[in-house]
Design a protein around this motif. Structure first.
Motif, PDB file in Angstrom:
ATOM      1  N   ARG A   1       2.344   2.492 -13.542  1.00 29.80           N
ATOM      2  CA  ARG A   1       1.184   3.328 -13.203  1.00 29.80           C
ATOM      3  C   ARG A   1       0.172   3.343 -14.360  1.00 29.80           C
ATOM      4  O   ARG A   1       0.564   3.158 -15.526  1.00 29.80           O
ATOM      5  CB  ARG A   1       1.744   4.753 -12.977  1.00 29.80           C
TER       6      ARG A   1
ATOM      7  N   MET B   1       4.259   6.823  -8.199  1.00 30.30           N
ATOM      8  CA  MET B   1       3.404   5.691  -7.780  1.00 30.30           C
ATOM      9  C   MET B   1       2.029   6.182  -7.386  1.00 30.30           C
ATOM     10  O   MET B   1       1.904   7.259  -6.809  1.00 30.30           O
ATOM     11  CB  MET B   1       3.964   5.086  -6.493  1.00 30.30           C
ATOM     12  N   ASN B   2       1.026   5.384  -7.654  1.00 28.13           N
ATOM     13  CA  ASN B   2      -0.304   5.619  -7.083  1.00 28.13           C
ATOM     14  C   ASN B   2      -0.532   4.510  -6.071  1.00 28.13           C
ATOM     15  O   ASN B   2      -0.991   3.407  -6.408  1.00 28.13           O
ATOM     16  CB  ASN B   2      -1.377   5.619  -8.171  1.00 28.13           C
ATOM     17  N   ARG B   3      -0.165   4.804  -4.813  1.00 27.35           N
ATOM     18  CA  ARG B   3      -0.307   3.812  -3.743  1.00 27.35           C
ATOM     19  C   ARG B   3      -1.772   3.391  -3.618  1.00 27.35           C
ATOM     20  O   ARG B   3      -2.661   4.229  -3.682  1.00 27.35           O
ATOM     21  CB  ARG B   3       0.138   4.407  -2.406  1.00 27.35           C
TER      22      ARG B   3
ATOM     23  N   SER C   1       0.413  -1.887  -3.526  1.00 17.67           N
ATOM     24  CA  SER C   1       0.044  -1.658  -2.119  1.00 17.67           C
ATOM     25  C   SER C   1       1.240  -1.046  -1.403  1.00 17.67           C
ATOM     26  O   SER C   1       2.401  -1.281  -1.779  1.00 17.67           O
ATOM     27  CB  SER C   1      -0.332  -2.981  -1.459  1.00 17.67           C
ATOM     28  N   SER C   2       0.960  -0.274  -0.351  1.00 17.02           N
ATOM     29  CA  SER C   2       2.053   0.328   0.422  1.00 17.02           C
ATOM     30  C   SER C   2       2.948  -0.742   1.032  1.00 17.02           C
ATOM     31  O   SER C   2       4.158  -0.557   1.168  1.00 17.02           O
ATOM     32  CB  SER C   2       1.496   1.237   1.521  1.00 17.02           C
TER      33      SER C   2
ATOM     34  N   ALA D   1       5.307  -1.482  -1.743  1.00 19.21           N
ATOM     35  CA  ALA D   1       6.118  -0.309  -2.108  1.00 19.21           C
ATOM     36  C   ALA D   1       7.191  -0.021  -1.059  1.00 19.21           C
ATOM     37  O   ALA D   1       8.311   0.372  -1.396  1.00 19.21           O
ATOM     38  CB  ALA D   1       5.214   0.909  -2.288  1.00 19.21           C
ATOM     39  N   ASP D   2       6.856  -0.220   0.215  1.00 20.75           N
ATOM     40  CA  ASP D   2       7.796   0.074   1.299  1.00 20.75           C
ATOM     41  C   ASP D   2       8.438  -1.193   1.863  1.00 20.75           C
ATOM     42  O   ASP D   2       9.142  -1.137   2.880  1.00 20.75           O
ATOM     43  CB  ASP D   2       7.063   0.813   2.445  1.00 20.75           C
TER      44      ASP D   2
ATOM     45  N   SER E   1      11.460  -4.013  -2.209  1.00 20.35           N
ATOM     46  CA  SER E   1      11.305  -2.828  -3.059  1.00 20.35           C
ATOM     47  C   SER E   1      12.619  -2.087  -3.284  1.00 20.35           C
ATOM     48  O   SER E   1      13.348  -1.780  -2.339  1.00 20.35           O
ATOM     49  CB  SER E   1      10.295  -1.871  -2.417  1.00 20.35           C
TER      50      SER E   1
END
Ligand code: CP
Length: 331
Positions: free
Chosen positions: A228, A271-273, A278-279, A282-283, A287
């Motif tokens: 981050r 996290m700063n999506r 990117s989401s 992240a998802d 991950s």
């Protein structure tokens, strides 16, 4: 080579030997199954007291230290700094000495000042755990990251690890660089030139690559660790805007495609999506971000167990006689 962990404090990874790190990781592995049980508790630290003293916000670290202490049957006490006498001007040292007077077996501290845990370790008798000090170190984060890598890759030695983002202000980057290079990984760091310092000279010879191009750090990596932007520790503008950072340095699937096909993605949180990650990533299936959090409990159980009575501690440093009288007898 040291193959056990007999230290009185955990202040950083830099001073540890590879054998001590492996012992901490092996101990954490033995505690992982406790969290899978119906009754998630073992009596290992019954009668012991752990104090969490957090001068900075935290979700993962503070909660998992508390859960770890409770799963070991210790009494966990969280000091809320905003409602403590720190707000009336009490110093860090006086605060710690007063807490120490209540005979805790371990004090876990997070502070914005690099060196605050070392200061307490020198001036008090309680075992001290560094839960993050300024931009210096975050040793339990690096340990839980290593446990997660070991779990999914089976080893650390020989792996290519990319750490990308705000390296300059990151205690997570520092602790991970020390740990991963000590255990034989090849580490590359990348991000905006203003956020990737050249000051890791001592580890450059020991397996660290410094890349000014973010994509070059990721090339062929087995592990991609994203960090981050640490705005709370930035005293100047290091890039034009968050929007531009997201466009040029936010991890997107096209960047991840340059890593090894079976690369794993990690992030210490928060996290700063849509900024550094990117989401979709992240998802995504690569991950392990929530697995890191799960492993944080096991790592903190191991650290508390080894420091607060589960293993013989090395002799305390010489302290003033008055302080010695306060020393807790673990027998
Ligand atoms: N990774 C980490 O230290 O998260 P917290 O700030 O939520 O504790």
């Amino acid at each position: 080579m040291q193959t056990t962990f007999n230290r009185r404090h955990l202040l950083g990874i830099r001073e540890l030997q590879a054998g001590e790190i492996n012992h901490l990781l092996d101990t954490a592995e033995t505690f992982r199954e406790v969290s899978q049980r119906h009754i998630k508790k073992v009596p290992a630290l019954q009668g012991r007291t752990v104090i969490n003293l957090f001068f900075e916000p935290s979700t993962r670290t503070r909660t998992s230290f508390e859960i770890a202490a409770k799963r070991l049957s210790a009494d966990a006490v969280n000091v809320s700094v905003s409602t403590s006498s720190v707000t009336k001007g009490e110093t860090l040292l006086d605060t710690a000495r007063n807490l120490e007077a209540m005979a805790p077996d371990c004090i876990v501290i997070r502070h914005s000042m690099a060196g605050a845990p070392l200061h307490l370790a020198r001036m008090t008798n309680a075992p001290i755990v560094n839960a993050g000090d300024g931009a210096h170190e975050h040793p339990t984060q690096a340990l839980l990251d290593a446990l997660t890598i070991r779990e999914y890759k089976g080893r650390i030695e020989g792996l290519k690890v990319a750490i990308v983002g705000d390296i300059l202000h990151s205690r997570v980057a520092r602790s991970n660089i020390y740990l991963l290079t000590k255990l034989g990984a090849s580490v590359s760091v990348g991000g905006p030139g203003t956020l990737v310092p050249d000051d890791f000279a001592e580890v450059v010879d020991n397996g660290l690559r410094i890349e000014k191009r973010f994509e070059d750090a990721i090339e062929g990596a087995d592990v991609v660790m994203i960090l981050r932007i640490q705005r709370e520790r930035q005293d100047a503008a290091f890039f034009p805007s968050m929007r531009e950072y997201a466009v040029h340095y936010g991890l997107q699937p096209r960047h991840l495609a340059r890593a090894a096909p079976d690369a794993i993605v990690m992030h210490p949180g928060p996290m700063n999506r849509g900024v550094e990650i990117s989401s979709e990533i992240a998802d995504g299936s690569q991950s392990l971000i929530l697995d890191q959090v799960t492993n944080g409990v096991a790592v903190r159980m191991a650290v508390l167990y080894l420091l607060a009575g589960g293993s013989p501690a090395e002799p305390a440093e010489q302290k003033p006689a008055k302080k010695q009288k306060r020393k807790v007898n673990h027998e």
